[in-house]
Design a protein around this motif. Structure first.
Motif, short mmCIF file in Angstrom:
data_model
loop_
_atom_site.label_atom_id
_atom_site.label_comp_id
_atom_site.label_asym_id
_atom_site.label_seq_id
_atom_site.Cartn_x
_atom_site.Cartn_y
_atom_site.Cartn_z
N ARG A 173 0.84 -1.18 0.00
CA ARG A 173 0.00 0.00 0.00
C ARG A 173 0.88 1.24 0.00
N THR A 174 0.34 2.36 -0.42
CA THR A 174 1.13 3.58 -0.47
C THR A 174 0.92 4.40 0.80
N LEU A 175 1.94 5.18 1.14
CA LEU A 175 1.84 6.06 2.28
C LEU A 175 0.68 7.04 2.11
N ALA A 176 0.50 7.52 0.89
CA ALA A 176 -0.55 8.50 0.64
C ALA A 176 -1.93 7.95 0.96
N GLU A 177 -2.20 6.74 0.53
CA GLU A 177 -3.53 6.19 0.78
C GLU A 177 -3.73 5.82 2.24
N VAL A 178 -2.67 5.35 2.89
CA VAL A 178 -2.78 5.01 4.31
C VAL A 178 -3.00 6.26 5.14
N GLU A 179 -2.27 7.31 4.82
CA GLU A 179 -2.41 8.56 5.58
C GLU A 179 -3.74 9.26 5.30
N GLY A 180 -4.35 8.95 4.16
CA GLY A 180 -5.58 9.63 3.79
C GLY A 180 -6.84 8.92 4.22
N GLU A 181 -6.72 7.71 4.77
CA GLU A 181 -7.90 6.95 5.17
C GLU A 181 -8.19 7.14 6.65
N VAL A 200 4.59 11.35 10.25
CA VAL A 200 3.66 12.47 10.39
C VAL A 200 2.44 12.01 11.19
N PRO A 201 1.67 12.94 11.76
CA PRO A 201 0.51 12.56 12.58
C PRO A 201 -0.47 11.63 11.88
N GLU A 202 -0.72 11.85 10.59
CA GLU A 202 -1.66 10.99 9.87
C GLU A 202 -1.19 9.54 9.83
N LEU A 203 0.12 9.34 9.66
CA LEU A 203 0.66 7.98 9.64
C LEU A 203 0.61 7.37 11.03
N LEU A 204 0.96 8.14 12.05
CA LEU A 204 0.91 7.64 13.42
C LEU A 204 -0.51 7.19 13.79
N ALA A 205 -1.50 7.95 13.36
CA ALA A 205 -2.88 7.59 13.66
C ALA A 205 -3.28 6.29 12.96
N ALA A 206 -2.74 6.07 11.76
CA ALA A 206 -3.11 4.88 10.98
C ALA A 206 -2.55 3.59 11.57
N VAL A 207 -1.49 3.69 12.36
CA VAL A 207 -0.86 2.48 12.91
C VAL A 207 -0.93 2.46 14.45
N ALA A 208 -1.82 3.24 15.01
CA ALA A 208 -1.85 3.45 16.45
C ALA A 208 -2.29 2.23 17.25
N ASP A 209 -2.93 1.26 16.61
CA ASP A 209 -3.48 0.13 17.35
C ASP A 209 -2.63 -1.13 17.30
N ILE A 210 -1.40 -1.02 16.84
CA ILE A 210 -0.53 -2.21 16.71
C ILE A 210 0.34 -2.32 17.97
N PRO A 211 0.27 -3.44 18.71
CA PRO A 211 0.81 -3.50 20.07
C PRO A 211 2.31 -3.73 20.22
N LEU A 212 3.00 -4.07 19.15
CA LEU A 212 4.46 -4.23 19.20
C LEU A 212 5.06 -3.38 18.10
N SER A 223 11.64 8.29 18.75
CA SER A 223 11.06 8.83 17.51
C SER A 223 9.59 9.17 17.78
N PRO A 224 8.96 9.96 16.92
CA PRO A 224 7.52 10.21 17.09
C PRO A 224 6.71 8.92 17.19
N LEU A 225 7.06 7.93 16.39
CA LEU A 225 6.35 6.65 16.41
C LEU A 225 6.56 5.94 17.75
N ALA A 226 7.80 5.89 18.22
CA ALA A 226 8.08 5.22 19.49
C ALA A 226 7.42 5.93 20.65
N ALA A 227 7.45 7.26 20.63
CA ALA A 227 6.83 8.02 21.72
C ALA A 227 5.33 7.77 21.78
N ALA A 228 4.67 7.73 20.63
CA ALA A 228 3.24 7.47 20.60
C ALA A 228 2.93 6.06 21.10
#
Length: 279
Positions: A173-181, A200-212, A223-228
């Motif tokens: 999948r592309t970053l653009a479509e993941v960040e836009g959904e 970016v915030p849109e990407l962090l929101a798209a992967v926020a529910d993955i536990p590892l 990193s922003p991802l690790a901090a979130a």
């Protein structure tokens, strides 16, 4: 005996600190390990100029991991599987043996955590992503979603993962479509090989529910991802975990010693990072 890490850029590398810490602990006072800038297209000329009586091993970082393959006399199975080499052993007879300790290092890191790994989401599709995907496949991954800016550049990674003996399913999948959904991606493990600027915030929101979360970044950290992920209470693995693990395997291969001081290597890396952040 001389060893070095090669790449471009390479002046930020922690590898000299980590390897030299191992040499000190092992009593290898006559071993050296440096960082040498070698740009794309320059690896063959550099390696051809080395005397194997003086040089033992090279660590390779971007952009040289694929460029090394035609220069090797032999290589391990992970080099074949990934199409990438991050370690070159210079043998006394002039031959060159390639290894991929990114894979074996990732296997070490993942093996320390008891998490299901059947479904993976991987950000990025380069050589490091390929190595981590193959490590995950060895640990039981059955399905991978690879998220990249340009799907055309992920072809080698998709082919390598699909060819693993467990034949995992691979979706791109592309970053653009993941960040836009509005929907989030789901999985057991998230691996990120993208820079912090892409987190970016849109990407962090798209992967926020993955536990590892396994982010190969180590500086700046978190990193922003690790901090979130840490705020959400998820398990977080870092690029420093991977860097030290793969370096342990490199030191074993280069020195022939198996009593490698992983703790001392990790402490040296952490102290260097702390020193850099205070400057």
């Amino acid at each position: 005996m001389r060893c070095a890490v090669l790449g471009d850029p390479v002046d930020h590398s922690l590898s000299p600190v980590i390897h030299c810490a191992a040499y000190r602990e092992l009593g290898l006072d006559d071993w050296e390990y440096d960082a040498v800038r070698v740009a794309a297209g320059g690896l063959a000329g550099f390696v051809d100029g080395l005397d194997p009586a003086e040089w033992r091993g090279l660590s390779l970082t971007m952009p040289l991991k694929r460029e090394a393959l035609p220069l090797l006399s032999s290589h391990d199975d992970w080099v074949s599987a990934t199409g990438a080499c991050n370690t070159v052993l210079l043998e006394p007879d002039g031959s060159r043996h390639g290894l991929n300790t990114d894979v074996t290092g990732a296997l070490m890191v993942l093996g320390e955590h008891d998490h299901p790994l059947e479904r993976a989401v991987v950000l990025g599709g380069g050589a490091t992503a390929t190595s981590l995907l193959l490590a995950l496949a060895d640990r039981g991954m059955r399905h991978a979603t690879i998220v990249v800016r340009d799907p055309a550049r992920a072809g080698d990674t998709v082919h390598a993962v699909a060819a693993h003996r467990s034949a995992p399913q691979v979706e791109v999948r592309t970053l653009a479509e993941v960040e836009g959904e509005a929907e989030t991606l789901t999985g057991d493990v998230l691996v990120s090989t993208v820079p912090t600027s892409a987190q970016v915030p849109e990407l962090l929101a798209a992967v926020a529910d993955i536990p590892l979360v396994f982010d190969v970044v180590y500086d700046p950290w978190p990193s922003p991802l690790a901090a979130a992920a840490e705020r959400a209470g998820w398990t977080v693995l870092s690029g420093l975990d991977l860097l030290v693990a793969q370096a342990i395997n490199q030191v074993v291969a280069m020195t022939g010693r198996h009593d490698v001081p992983g703790g001392a290597m990790r402490r040296a890396a952490e102290e260097e990072l702390a020193s850099r952040s205070s400057r």
